[in-house]
Design an enzyme around this catalytic site. Sequence first.
Site, mmCIF file in Angstrom:
data_model
loop_
_atom_site.group_PDB
_atom_site.id
_atom_site.type_symbol
_atom_site.label_atom_id
_atom_site.label_comp_id
_atom_site.label_asym_id
_atom_site.label_seq_id
_atom_site.Cartn_x
_atom_site.Cartn_y
_atom_site.Cartn_z
ATOM 1 N N ASN A 48 -4.574 0.949 1.288
ATOM 2 C CA ASN A 48 -3.390 1.314 2.225
ATOM 3 C C ASN A 48 -4.246 2.038 3.406
ATOM 4 O O ASN A 48 -2.904 2.330 4.064
ATOM 5 C CB ASN A 48 -2.656 2.353 1.178
ATOM 6 C CG ASN A 48 -1.996 1.756 0.061
ATOM 7 O OD1 ASN A 48 -1.381 0.618 -0.084
ATOM 8 N ND2 ASN A 48 -2.177 2.622 -1.000
ATOM 9 N N HIS A 134 9.103 4.567 -5.681
ATOM 10 C CA HIS A 134 7.668 5.186 -6.204
ATOM 11 C C HIS A 134 7.802 6.226 -7.430
ATOM 12 O O HIS A 134 8.812 6.884 -7.322
ATOM 13 C CB HIS A 134 7.193 5.903 -4.895
ATOM 14 C CG HIS A 134 5.626 6.127 -5.207
ATOM 15 N ND1 HIS A 134 5.219 7.217 -5.729
ATOM 16 C CD2 HIS A 134 4.483 5.304 -5.177
ATOM 17 C CE1 HIS A 134 3.971 7.340 -5.793
ATOM 18 N NE2 HIS A 134 3.397 6.282 -5.253
ATOM 19 N N GLU A 184 12.986 3.795 -0.124
ATOM 20 C CA GLU A 184 11.828 3.724 0.577
ATOM 21 C C GLU A 184 12.028 2.641 1.882
ATOM 22 O O GLU A 184 13.053 1.931 1.706
ATOM 23 C CB GLU A 184 10.716 2.965 -0.244
ATOM 24 C CG GLU A 184 10.079 4.036 -0.996
ATOM 25 C CD GLU A 184 8.973 3.483 -2.135
ATOM 26 O OE1 GLU A 184 8.384 2.533 -2.013
ATOM 27 O OE2 GLU A 184 9.110 3.935 -3.168
ATOM 28 N N SER A 188 6.437 -0.418 -1.622
ATOM 29 C CA SER A 188 5.148 -0.283 -2.087
ATOM 30 C C SER A 188 4.516 -1.149 -2.875
ATOM 31 O O SER A 188 3.277 -1.815 -2.633
ATOM 32 C CB SER A 188 4.782 1.241 -2.693
ATOM 33 O OG SER A 188 5.281 1.346 -3.960
ATOM 34 N N ASP A 213 11.715 7.444 2.316
ATOM 35 C CA ASP A 213 9.894 7.813 2.054
ATOM 36 C C ASP A 213 9.609 6.519 2.801
ATOM 37 O O ASP A 213 9.810 5.191 2.691
ATOM 38 C CB ASP A 213 9.640 7.485 0.494
ATOM 39 C CG ASP A 213 8.232 7.591 0.227
ATOM 40 O OD1 ASP A 213 7.297 7.622 1.165
ATOM 41 O OD2 ASP A 213 7.898 8.075 -0.880
ATOM 42 N N HIS A 216 4.802 3.483 3.542
ATOM 43 C CA HIS A 216 4.170 2.349 3.918
ATOM 44 C C HIS A 216 4.734 1.924 5.458
ATOM 45 O O HIS A 216 4.537 0.508 5.906
ATOM 46 C CB HIS A 216 4.374 1.203 2.991
ATOM 47 C CG HIS A 216 3.706 1.556 1.478
ATOM 48 N ND1 HIS A 216 2.407 1.336 1.380
ATOM 49 C CD2 HIS A 216 4.023 2.194 0.539
ATOM 50 C CE1 HIS A 216 1.968 1.862 0.285
ATOM 51 N NE2 HIS A 216 3.252 2.238 -0.296
ATOM 52 N N LYS A 247 -2.300 6.947 4.010
ATOM 53 C CA LYS A 247 -2.186 5.563 4.242
ATOM 54 C C LYS A 247 -2.559 5.247 5.800
ATOM 55 O O LYS A 247 -3.501 5.400 6.074
ATOM 56 C CB LYS A 247 -0.778 4.872 3.936
ATOM 57 C CG LYS A 247 -0.967 5.178 2.159
ATOM 58 C CD LYS A 247 0.564 4.833 1.516
ATOM 59 C CE LYS A 247 0.058 4.933 -0.094
ATOM 60 N NZ LYS A 247 1.339 5.393 -0.846
HETATM 61 C C1 LIG Z 1 1.339 6.462 -1.895
HETATM 62 C C2 LIG Z 1 2.871 6.718 -1.998
HETATM 63 C C3 LIG Z 1 3.319 8.178 -2.358
HETATM 64 C C4 LIG Z 1 2.371 9.142 -2.544
HETATM 65 O O1 LIG Z 1 1.488 9.757 -1.390
HETATM 66 P P1 LIG Z 1 0.291 10.364 -1.914
HETATM 67 O O2 LIG Z 1 0.037 11.127 -0.562
HETATM 68 O O3 LIG Z 1 -0.669 9.271 -2.230
HETATM 69 O O4 LIG Z 1 0.528 11.430 -3.070
HETATM 70 C C5 LIG Z 1 4.932 8.436 -2.307
HETATM 71 N N1 LIG Z 1 5.428 7.453 -1.886
HETATM 72 C C6 LIG Z 1 5.111 6.033 -1.972
HETATM 73 C C7 LIG Z 1 6.406 5.158 -1.580
HETATM 74 C C8 LIG Z 1 3.951 5.970 -1.549
HETATM 75 O O5 LIG Z 1 3.598 4.540 -1.815
#
Ligand SMILES: *Cc1c(COP(=O)(O)O)cnc(C)c1O
Length: 403
Positions: A48, A134, A184, A188, A213, A216, A247
């Site tokens: 990522n 997620h 999101e 993801s 969120d 990505h 990421k």
């Molecule tokens: C990776 C991810 C997270 C978690 O983030 P980390 O910093 O890896 O704990 C939260 N939400 C989504 C959509 C993700 O892809």
Amino acid sequence: MLSFNAELRLRLDSIRQQGLFRELRGVDSAQGPRLQLGGRELINFSSNDYLGLANHPALKEAAIQSVERYGAGSGGSRLLCGSLAPHQELEAALAAFKGTEAALTFSTGYATALGTITALLGKDDVVILDKLVHACIVDAARLSGAQLRVFKHNDLNDLADLLQWADSKSRIKHPASRTLVVTESVFSMDGDHAPLKEIVTLKEKYGAWLMVDEAHATGLYGIQRRGRAEELGVSERIEIQMGTLGKAIGASGGYVCGSRVLVDFLVNRARSFIFSTAPVPAASGAAKAGIRLVQSSEGDQRKRQAMRLASLLQQAATVSGMSPAAPDSLIVPIVVGEESNAVSAATEMRERGLFVPAIRYPTVARGSARLRLTITATHSEADMAKLLGALKALDLGTSPLDS
Ligand SMILES: *Cc1c(COP(=O)(O)O)cnc(C)c1O
């Protein structure tokens, strides 16, 4: 009665039988387009680290500087031990980057969702999630004790029905009840996009709150690369913007961006913030450098390069199971179905020198196992050609590949 270890062995056997056993694979190199794995070099399509910042000299230098000045550890939680300059500076940089009043950082994105949702909601409230959010959001929603409802993935009619239900039913019982919608912006495991504009309009119609969120999307979309909310011009209408610094930003940690009062509230109520040791100075220093880099012309070039490589793959996609959705996505799922087929497809890819993860339940629904490819700015055209060749040679049909 079985001994502790015998009991766990039995449970693991069942996981194995379902083709769901997972194990860690040791990597002897930094994250990048090439990985040293089991004495072999593989082209990495699992990461990522979209812009290739995890091993970028500017981020490494920032991490080293932070260690030199503030040490390796952070000593305790920020409320207890004081808030170190790298944390304060990172939050100022984040708020400026996202164009919000304030920002708060957590040790991970996971901890961000957990702390934020449980702080905002209680048992008299309603939380409405997209079916494909997620795991950290699902866990947070459950832990909050709020009434949990799920709408079909990206289905606005279903969301409207649930908002209507929450508005009428729950308010009669609890006049102070709040409704929070969480989605999101870029999903993801599928790489497709949420209809954020329409979701914003809907939640406003029903007076609900919205949390998006952008894990990505941050660093990748919008003229200033703030994310999809910027690209669609709806940032100011979203109450809670969250994401990860692990990421495209290339470091580690999670964040919430929003109003000053939201951040003040979370400092008082988000348990994963209050009762947890602050991120190490190196992580916050590197994340701040990552944010600076993402906003630079180099960041723009890296983003364009990644998108261009991904579009090569989309254009040449004659691979069965490959999702044609979301052309400007760096996440390319190749849905195989059977869990064991995904595992053997991943093994076959490894034999051809490519590291591609098999994603299975519980990360995705049972029977929708897949290879999940991620394209990054640091791949080359030769890497993409090799990937395409390997994908075309893959037998993704119903016959088990390993027989
Ligand atoms: C990776 C991810 C997270 C978690 O983030 P980390 O910093 O890896 O704990 C939260 N939400 C989504 C959509 C993700 O892809």
